[in-house]
Write a protein that holds these residues in place. Structure first.
Motif, mmCIF file in Angstrom:
data_model
loop_
_atom_site.group_PDB
_atom_site.id
_atom_site.type_symbol
_atom_site.label_atom_id
_atom_site.label_comp_id
_atom_site.label_asym_id
_atom_site.label_seq_id
_atom_site.Cartn_x
_atom_site.Cartn_y
_atom_site.Cartn_z
ATOM 1 N N LYS A 104 31.690 -53.564 47.544
ATOM 2 C CA LYS A 104 32.278 -52.137 46.822
ATOM 3 C C LYS A 104 31.362 -51.894 45.852
ATOM 4 O O LYS A 104 30.587 -52.399 45.207
ATOM 5 N N ALA A 105 31.149 -50.330 45.838
ATOM 6 C CA ALA A 105 30.237 -49.564 44.805
ATOM 7 C C ALA A 105 31.047 -48.381 44.377
ATOM 8 O O ALA A 105 31.817 -47.789 45.003
ATOM 9 N N ASN A 109 26.462 -40.232 41.746
ATOM 10 C CA ASN A 109 25.994 -38.812 41.877
ATOM 11 C C ASN A 109 26.263 -38.621 43.324
ATOM 12 O O ASN A 109 26.099 -39.455 44.307
ATOM 13 N N ASN A 110 26.782 -37.151 43.615
ATOM 14 C CA ASN A 110 27.082 -36.899 44.967
ATOM 15 C C ASN A 110 26.854 -35.492 45.313
ATOM 16 O O ASN A 110 27.553 -34.453 44.611
ATOM 17 N N SER A 111 25.416 -34.993 45.818
ATOM 18 C CA SER A 111 25.356 -33.410 45.994
ATOM 19 C C SER A 111 26.204 -33.432 47.112
ATOM 20 O O SER A 111 26.227 -33.970 48.210
ATOM 21 N N LEU A 112 26.432 -31.963 47.173
ATOM 22 C CA LEU A 112 27.352 -31.529 48.147
ATOM 23 C C LEU A 112 26.887 -30.154 48.830
ATOM 24 O O LEU A 112 27.418 -29.784 49.807
ATOM 25 N N ARG A 113 26.087 -29.097 47.984
ATOM 26 C CA ARG A 113 25.555 -27.769 48.190
ATOM 27 C C ARG A 113 24.303 -27.937 48.867
ATOM 28 O O ARG A 113 23.936 -26.458 48.595
ATOM 29 N N LYS A 114 23.716 -28.650 49.307
ATOM 30 C CA LYS A 114 22.583 -28.745 49.918
ATOM 31 C C LYS A 114 22.655 -29.056 51.517
ATOM 32 O O LYS A 114 23.534 -29.314 51.928
ATOM 33 N N SER A 115 21.583 -28.666 52.212
ATOM 34 C CA SER A 115 21.437 -28.987 53.709
ATOM 35 C C SER A 115 21.192 -30.383 53.929
ATOM 36 O O SER A 115 21.755 -30.858 54.991
ATOM 37 N N LYS A 116 20.437 -30.909 52.762
ATOM 38 C CA LYS A 116 20.365 -32.369 52.940
ATOM 39 C C LYS A 116 20.811 -33.109 51.508
ATOM 40 O O LYS A 116 20.105 -33.127 50.731
ATOM 41 N N ASN A 117 21.850 -33.645 51.715
ATOM 42 C CA ASN A 117 22.761 -34.103 50.586
ATOM 43 C C ASN A 117 22.542 -35.759 50.454
ATOM 44 O O ASN A 117 22.523 -36.459 51.479
ATOM 45 N N TYR A 118 22.701 -36.092 49.372
ATOM 46 C CA TYR A 118 22.560 -37.675 49.041
ATOM 47 C C TYR A 118 23.444 -38.044 48.000
ATOM 48 O O TYR A 118 23.969 -37.131 47.155
ATOM 49 N N VAL A 135 27.490 -47.033 55.067
ATOM 50 C CA VAL A 135 28.295 -46.776 53.738
ATOM 51 C C VAL A 135 29.714 -46.147 54.273
ATOM 52 O O VAL A 135 29.549 -45.009 55.182
ATOM 53 N N ILE A 136 30.773 -46.739 54.046
ATOM 54 C CA ILE A 136 32.048 -46.261 54.604
ATOM 55 C C ILE A 136 33.189 -46.082 53.279
ATOM 56 O O ILE A 136 32.735 -46.644 52.187
ATOM 57 N N SER A 137 34.171 -45.338 53.702
ATOM 58 C CA SER A 137 35.291 -45.565 52.442
ATOM 59 C C SER A 137 36.679 -45.917 53.053
ATOM 60 O O SER A 137 36.325 -46.275 54.422
ATOM 61 N N ASN A 247 36.458 -35.611 46.784
ATOM 62 C CA ASN A 247 36.993 -36.414 46.129
ATOM 63 C C ASN A 247 36.625 -37.803 46.434
ATOM 64 O O ASN A 247 37.716 -38.825 46.525
ATOM 65 N N LEU A 248 35.346 -38.010 46.528
ATOM 66 C CA LEU A 248 35.062 -39.382 46.850
ATOM 67 C C LEU A 248 34.357 -40.167 45.675
ATOM 68 O O LEU A 248 33.590 -39.701 44.759
ATOM 69 N N SER A 249 35.061 -41.412 45.082
ATOM 70 C CA SER A 249 34.618 -42.172 43.824
ATOM 71 C C SER A 249 34.003 -43.352 44.273
ATOM 72 O O SER A 249 33.161 -44.190 43.359
ATOM 73 N N SER A 250 34.515 -43.975 45.188
ATOM 74 C CA SER A 250 33.980 -45.367 45.502
ATOM 75 C C SER A 250 33.655 -45.555 47.076
ATOM 76 O O SER A 250 34.395 -44.981 47.836
ATOM 77 N N VAL A 251 32.987 -46.564 47.195
ATOM 78 C CA VAL A 251 32.688 -46.697 48.867
ATOM 79 C C VAL A 251 32.378 -48.215 48.835
ATOM 80 O O VAL A 251 32.434 -48.873 48.120
ATOM 81 N N TYR A 252 32.301 -48.493 50.443
ATOM 82 C CA TYR A 252 31.804 -49.970 50.766
ATOM 83 C C TYR A 252 30.504 -49.975 51.624
ATOM 84 O O TYR A 252 30.458 -49.098 52.472
ATOM 85 N N ILE A 253 29.691 -50.560 51.324
ATOM 86 C CA ILE A 253 28.463 -50.909 52.054
ATOM 87 C C ILE A 253 28.559 -51.908 53.021
ATOM 88 O O ILE A 253 28.899 -53.108 52.803
ATOM 89 N N VAL A 254 28.284 -51.350 54.225
ATOM 90 C CA VAL A 254 28.307 -52.224 55.205
ATOM 91 C C VAL A 254 27.327 -53.306 55.515
ATOM 92 O O VAL A 254 25.913 -52.671 55.880
#
Length: 272
Positions: A104-105, A109-118, A135-137, A247-254
């Protein structure tokens, strides 16, 4: 005994005063509802405060043990999330998911308004994170780990026009691919579905395990719009993403535990 009698005779007025004061106070509190309520409320507050600080003191020395238990619980819940995806998919072999581990992580930072988001997460190489991990949620697929430092990692988001996800139609098990066209963050494109395949609005799209990144059965989205291109043998399909990136705050690395063995075997096969 003589000293006791001498003490009582010397302070008899004071002793009598305090006895009478205690008795009168007792009757006053018990006979007056308001005073009785305030008394017990005050005593509860004082005892509660004492117990709070006492509990905090002992809990401080149990933090390490509790953190370990929380990590175990997070791992158990994350594995339960993955199994829940599989239980919704009839053709998914749930035993495949035993070959995956999850970390879990939190998102920094979460970019949303570009064509290549990270996305940047607070886990790195010291936590076992490696480049290429999925990476999933709890809602669906988020992306793939791009770069890793000791304490952090960057993730190439699904909202990146250069990122493709190997997918299948849950109803027919038709192999396909999902990509974002850089327009609406809620809409993804479903690619390479032949026109002879029977598809409907609302059909669910899930991950395949072909890319060795995600377990089979992770939700990606549902078909929203189907168009036929006369110049192509494939449908032009829009799917509504199950993942809300706003509305993404946490994720799981697979972590696919058998990925090295699989890749090495395939490499040897292709070379020969």
């Amino acid at each position: 005994m003589r000293n006791l009698i001498k003490f009582i005779s010397l302070y008899n007025y004071s002793i009598t005063f305090f006895i009478l004061l205690f008795v009168s106070g007792y009757f006053l509190v018990n006979e007056n509802f308001i005073l009785k309520t305030k008394y017990f409320n005050s005593s509860n507050y004082l005892s509660g405060t004492v117990f709070y600080y006492q509990s905090s003191f002992f809990n401080y020395f149990k933090l390490e043990e509790r953190n370990i238990n929380l990590e175990r619980e997070n791992k158990r819940l994350s594995e339960k999330i993955i199994r829940s995806y599989s239980s919704k998919t009839e053709d998914v072999d749930s035993t495949l998911n035993l070959n995956y581990d999850y970390v879990k992580a939190e998102i920094l930072n979460n970019s949303l308004r570009k064509s290549k988001n990270y996305i940047t997460i607070n886990k790195g190489s010291k936590d076992g994170i490696k480049e290429g991990m999925g990476v999933i949620s709890s809602s669906g697929i988020v992306g793939r780990v791009k770069y890793v430092s000791k304490n952090f990692a960057t993730v190439i988001s699904v909202l990146n026009t250069s990122f493709y996800v190997s997918s299948i139609l849950q109803k027919s098990s038709t192999l396909s691919s999902v990509n974002w066209d850089g327009k609406d963050p809620k809409i993804l494109k479903l690619l390479y579905v032949p026109k002879h395949i029977d598809i409907r609005r609302g059909d669910e799209i899930i991950s395949s395990s072909f890319d060795s990144i995600f377990p089979k059965g992770i939700s990606i989205g549902k078909i929203k719009e189907i168009r036929e291109d006369i110049n192509s043998n494939f449908y032009d399909i829009d799917i509504l993403s199950t993942q809300d990136f706003f509305n993404l705050s946490s994720v799981y690395i697979v972590n696919y535990l058998l990925v090295e063995e699989k890749v090495e075997l395939e490499k040897t096969t292709y070379e020969k």
